[in-house]
Design a protein around this motif. Structure first.
Motif, short mmCIF file in Angstrom:
data_model
loop_
_atom_site.label_atom_id
_atom_site.label_comp_id
_atom_site.label_asym_id
_atom_site.label_seq_id
_atom_site.Cartn_x
_atom_site.Cartn_y
_atom_site.Cartn_z
N ALA A 52 7.47 75.22 39.21
CA ALA A 52 6.82 75.09 40.83
C ALA A 52 6.52 73.94 41.06
O ALA A 52 6.43 73.27 41.76
N ALA A 53 4.96 73.48 39.51
CA ALA A 53 4.81 72.11 39.92
C ALA A 53 5.49 70.88 40.12
O ALA A 53 4.94 69.44 41.59
N VAL A 54 6.91 70.76 39.24
CA VAL A 54 7.04 70.39 39.82
C VAL A 54 7.67 69.66 40.75
O VAL A 54 8.66 68.85 41.79
N GLU A 55 8.21 71.39 41.51
CA GLU A 55 9.70 70.89 42.47
C GLU A 55 8.00 70.25 43.73
O GLU A 55 8.76 69.97 44.94
N ALA A 56 6.97 70.55 43.42
CA ALA A 56 6.20 70.39 44.39
C ALA A 56 5.69 68.50 44.64
O ALA A 56 5.05 68.35 45.14
N GLY A 57 6.58 68.09 43.88
CA GLY A 57 6.23 66.38 43.70
C GLY A 57 5.41 66.43 42.03
O GLY A 57 4.81 64.69 41.97
N MET A 58 4.25 67.25 41.41
CA MET A 58 3.85 66.40 40.63
C MET A 58 4.06 65.56 39.52
O MET A 58 5.91 66.67 39.21
N PRO A 59 4.52 64.22 38.97
CA PRO A 59 4.86 63.79 37.91
C PRO A 59 5.34 64.70 36.99
O PRO A 59 3.74 64.81 35.96
N PRO A 60 5.93 64.26 35.46
CA PRO A 60 6.10 65.63 34.88
C PRO A 60 5.31 64.47 33.75
O PRO A 60 4.13 66.01 32.81
N GLU A 61 4.45 63.62 33.77
CA GLU A 61 3.74 63.09 32.67
C GLU A 61 2.16 63.33 33.31
O GLU A 61 1.55 64.37 32.02
N ASP A 62 1.39 63.81 34.36
CA ASP A 62 0.97 64.73 35.00
C ASP A 62 0.83 65.27 34.94
O ASP A 62 -0.49 66.69 33.89
N ILE A 63 1.80 66.67 34.79
CA ILE A 63 1.91 68.19 34.31
C ILE A 63 1.59 68.02 32.44
O ILE A 63 0.26 68.73 32.25
N LEU A 64 1.95 66.86 31.96
CA LEU A 64 1.61 66.92 30.76
C LEU A 64 0.44 66.88 30.24
O LEU A 64 -0.27 67.26 29.00
#
Length: 358
Positions: free
Chosen positions: A31-43
């Motif tokens: 859901a965070a990816v779909e909302a525009g959060m970059p994968p690196e920031d998620i990691l």
């Protein structure tokens, strides 16, 4: 997404891993990816921060070892799921890097975070996982020919093994980037052991590799074991080789000093022996590095862990004193033990004297 969004996602992921709900954890991240959060920031700003919280909660005795393992396993699977998301595919082409944990290092998640961060930035990554024996690591380097190797070590007792791995990789012609808590918050032990570079976190490591320094310049600061002059006194070797006997003798004498130990259950006796063994292991690591702070820091950290579990930290005093008596002929051991006793006494005084820091 801004910082407030990251905080919200972290809390949602924390709730999922705390409930051992892998499905909810993956759903949160997607859901965070779909909302525009970059994968690196998620990691690095979500998963890594939640993992740090898992360790903090364990240290404070608010979650069990089993819960900590379960939460870590879910985080690992979340990382794997994120790696398969279309948003994680990179069109950039960088070099090739081998990422591995040194032999004896079981905490693989930090290295996994680095591996996935590098993949996002276009690197071809060979992630070898936890506890990689140095001969197998070197064989892999010869077969794959990476531009650099990134080694992870989180526990200081692994520093002698890390040193051997660093030296072996450099001898194979591959530059070495190291990271992990074992190397000190400022990387001081990485420099002492001759690593080509040190990074405090995955993002900094990726930036170093992106600058191309490690890929084009094998550093000339190699420092084989014989160049650590303090090792010439053989204290490290002798204490290391007699560590089992040191633990047995300390445990036996503690029973005489602390009569309550005679009523311990078998499980309590085993945990006590393990605690003493950890003290000896860190003393050995302190002798290898010749650094008072490494050993003292472990002792004061252990005091906090024991206190959180309702075990009087004062039990560390006789343990250190008994080790000192057994090692009375070894001056560096005496120095490390004395510094640890002082740090422990200062910590005890700080806890009991409210005016100490005013």
């Amino acid at each position: 997404m801004d910082d407030a969004d990251q905080v919200l996602v972290r809390e949602q992921l924390w709730g999922a891993v705390a409930d051992c709900d892998e499905y909810a954890a993956v759903t949160t991240i997607f859901a965070a990816v779909e909302a525009g959060m970059p994968p690196e920031d998620i990691l690095l700003d979500v998963i890594a921060r939640v993992q740090h919280r898992i360790g903090t909660e364990w240290a404070a005795n608010r979650i069990t070892v089993a819960q900590e393992h379960a939460a870590t396993a879910i985080n690992d699977r979340v990382i794997a799921a994120l790696a398969q998301h279309p948003a994680s595919r990179s069109t950039v082409k960088a070099g090739r890097v081998t990422v591995a944990c040194v032999d004896g290092e079981w905490h693989a998640l930090p290295a996994r975070l680095l591996a996935e961060t590098l993949r996002l930035r276009g690197w071809q990554v060979d992630f070898l996982g936890a506890q990689v024996p140095t001969p197998h690591l070197i064989a892999h380097l010869h077969q794959s020919g990476p531009d650099a190797v990134a080694l992870s070590c989180s526990i200081p007792t692994g520093l002698p093994t890390a040193h051997a791995a660093i030296t072996a990789c450099q001898a194979a012609g591959v530059a070495v980037l190291v990271g992990g808590a074992a190397f000190g918050v400022d990387g001081r032990y990485a420099r002492q052991l001759g690593a080509d570079a040190w990074a405090p976190n995955a993002r900094a490591a990726a930036e170093l590799l992106g600058e191309g320094f490690l890929c084009t310049h094998l550093a000339t600061n190699r420092q084989p074991v014989d160049d650590l002059p303090h090792l010439m006194d053989q204290e490290y070797t002798t204490v290391s080789q007699t560590s089992t006997q040191l633990v047995k003798e300390t445990f036996s004498t503690l029973e005489d000093r602390i009569p309550a130990m005679r009523t311990y259950t078998e499980a309590q006796r085993q945990r006590t022996a393990e605690d003493i063994a950890h003290v000896v292991d860190f003393l050995v690591a302190g002798l290898y590095i010749d650094d008072d702070e490494l050993f003292s820091g472990f002792i004061t950290w252990t005091a906090d862990i024991l206190n959180a579990r309702g075990v009087p930290p004062a039990t560390l005093f006789p343990t250190l004193e008994l080790l000192g008596k057994q090692l009375h002929e070894f001056p560096r051991s005496q120095r490390l033990l004395s510094a640890a006793l002082t740090a422990l006494a200062d910590k005890k005084g700080s806890a009991t004297d409210p005016q100490r820091h005013t």
